[in-house]
Motif scaffolding. Structure first.
Motif, PDB file in Angstrom:
ATOM      1  N   ASP A 178       2.883   8.292   1.879  1.00 47.04           N
ATOM      2  CA  ASP A 178       4.276   8.204   1.444  1.00 47.04           C
ATOM      3  C   ASP A 178       5.240   8.393   2.609  1.00 47.04           C
TER       4      ASP A 178
ATOM      5  N   THR B  96       5.103   4.928   4.745  1.00 43.68           N
ATOM      6  CA  THR B  96       5.417   3.666   4.069  1.00 43.68           C
ATOM      7  C   THR B  96       6.843   3.684   3.549  1.00 43.68           C
TER       8      THR B  96
ATOM      9  N   LYS C  70       4.986  -0.252  -2.300  1.00 38.99           N
ATOM     10  CA  LYS C  70       5.066   0.369  -0.977  1.00 38.99           C
ATOM     11  C   LYS C  70       4.739  -0.688   0.072  1.00 38.99           C
TER      12      LYS C  70
ATOM     13  N   SER D 138       9.275   2.442   0.301  1.00 40.15           N
ATOM     14  CA  SER D 138       9.306   1.996  -1.090  1.00 40.15           C
ATOM     15  C   SER D 138      10.288   0.839  -1.251  1.00 40.15           C
TER      16      SER D 138
ATOM     17  N   TRP E  32       4.161  -1.566   4.246  1.00 39.37           N
ATOM     18  CA  TRP E  32       3.667  -0.930   5.462  1.00 39.37           C
ATOM     19  C   TRP E  32       4.403  -1.516   6.666  1.00 39.37           C
TER      20      TRP E  32
END
Length: 311
Positions: free
Chosen positions: A262, A265, A212, A267, A214
Motif C-alpha cells: 500500500d 502503490t 492499485k 490507488s 504500480w
C-alpha cells in the motif's frame, strides 16, 4: 421399390409439376428453393423485430408420422382439387392398389402384409404428393411467407404475441387433424424474440472500481523495504514458550507485506463495464483504433504494422 417404378414415377412427377402450382410457403422439394431460404427469411424477420425492440413469437410445428398417416382417399381428393387430370389420379391409384410390404429386422424378415394408408417410403413421387396434400390442407390457415413457412411436414408460424400463436396453432391443428393428420405435441417449440432483449453492456450500469497501480519505482522501493525488515521479530512475537502460533505468525507477516505494498502503490478509481475484457487495455484500444483507421484509409503499410503490433 424397383428402379423401373422409380423411373416411371419421375416421369409422372415431371408432368404433374407442369399443371400443379404449390404455394410459395412450401420450401421442400421445390425448384430453386431450399431450407436455407427459409432459415434466411426467418433470421431477417427476427433481426428486424429485435432491432425495433418488438416482440416476436416463432412456433415450430411437426406432424406425427406424416408420410405414414396420409389418408389415400384424402390424397386423391387433394390431387383433383389441385387440377390434376383424372388419368394421373387413376395412375396413382393403380400404383397404390393392393400394395404390400415387409419389415426387415435383425432376426429376419416378416411376412407380407397389406398397407392401406400412407405414402410409399423411398418413392420418388411421395414428396411431391405430400406437398400437394399440405398445400390443400393449409389453404385456409396459412399466411404469407415468412409468417408461415413449411418444409414438408415441418411448419413455422410467426406472430407478434403468444395469444396469436396459440390461436393460430389451434387453427392448424383443426385443419390438419380433421383430415387425418396429427400434430405432434411433444415436438412443439415456441421461440420468443422479446422486445426486452438488450445487450448486457446496455442492461448493466457501469461500476466504479478501486485498483492499485504500480509506479516505475514501486518494485525497487518494495525490495528496499523487505531488505531492511527484521523478519525474526514476527517469529518471536508469535512464539509462546516452545511453540509457535502459526496463525498469528502468518497473519502478522501478510499484514506487514500488505502495508508495504500500500505504501509503494497508488490507488486509482476506474469505470468498468459488464462486458469489459481484462486484456482490453488503453494500449490495445489505441492499436485497434489505428488498425481501423488504416483500413478505412486504404493504407496497406500502416495496416500491416498495426496488425503486427496486435499479434
Amino acid at each position: 421399390m424397383s428402379r423401373t417404378m422409380k423411373l416411371w414415377e419421375r416421369v409422372v412427377e415431371a408432368r404433374l409439376r407442369k399443371v400443379v402450382k404449390i404455394c410459395e410457403q412450401q420450401y421442400d422439394f421445390m425448384p430453386r428453393k431450399s431450407a436455407t431460404d427459409a432459415i434466411f427469411a426467418l433470421r431477417i424477420l427476427m433481426e428486424k423485430y429485435r432491432d425495433d425492440q418488438r416482440e416476436l413469437h416463432c412456433l415450430f410445428v411437426d406432424l406425427e408420422k406424416a408420410y405414414d398417416r396420409v389418408p389415400r382417399e384424402e390424397l386423391w381428393y387433394c390431387m383433383r382439387k389441385s387440377g390434376v387430370a383424372e388419368k394421373y389420379v387413376r395412375v396413382e391409384q393403380d400404383i397404390y392398389e393392393r400394395s404390400r410390404t415387409v419389415v426387415r429386422c435383425v432376426v429376419g424378415q416378416t411376412e407380407e402384409f397389406k398397407v392401406e394408408v400412407g405414402l410409399h417410403q423411398g418413392s420418388a413421387l411421395s414428396p411431391f404428393l405430400f406437398a400437394i396434400m399440405m398445400d390443400q390442407l393449409s389453404e385456409e390457415v396459412r399466411q404469407e411467407s415468412p409468417w408461415t413457412m413449411m418444409f414438408a411436414d415441418d411448419i413455422v408460424v410467426c406472430r407478434e404475441s403468444r395469444e396469436q400463436v396459440e390461436e393460430n396453432l389451434e387453427k392448424w391443428r383443426f385443419a390438419l387433424e380433421r383430415r387425418g393428420m396429427k400434430v405432434s405435441r411433444r415436438h412443439l417449440l415456441d421461440t420468443v424474440c422479446a422486445n426486452s432483449y438488450r445487450p448486457l453492456v446496455r442492461r448493466s450500469k457501469p461500476v466504479l472500481k478501486q485498483i492499485k497501480t504500480w509506479p516505475a519505482v514501486a518494485i525497487s522501493a518494495l525490495q528496499d523495504c523487505f531488505e531492511c525488515t527484521d523478519w525474526n521479530m514476527f517469529r518471536e512475537a508469535a512464539t509462546n514458550g516452545d511453540s509457535i502460533n502459526l496463525e498469528e505468525y502468518t497473519t502478522s507477516v501478510t499484514s506487514y507485506i500488505g502495508k508495504c505494498i500500500d505504501d509503494v502503490t497508488v490507488s486509482k478509481t476506474i469505470t468498468t463495464h459488464s462486458n469489459q475484457k481484462p486484456w482490453m487495455t488503453a494500449e490495445v484500444r489505441a492499436l485497434l483504433k489505428s488498425r481501423d483507421s488504416a483500413f478505412r484509409a486504404g493504407n496497406e503499410a500502416a495496416l500491416r504494422t498495426a496488425r503486427a503490433k496486435l499479434s
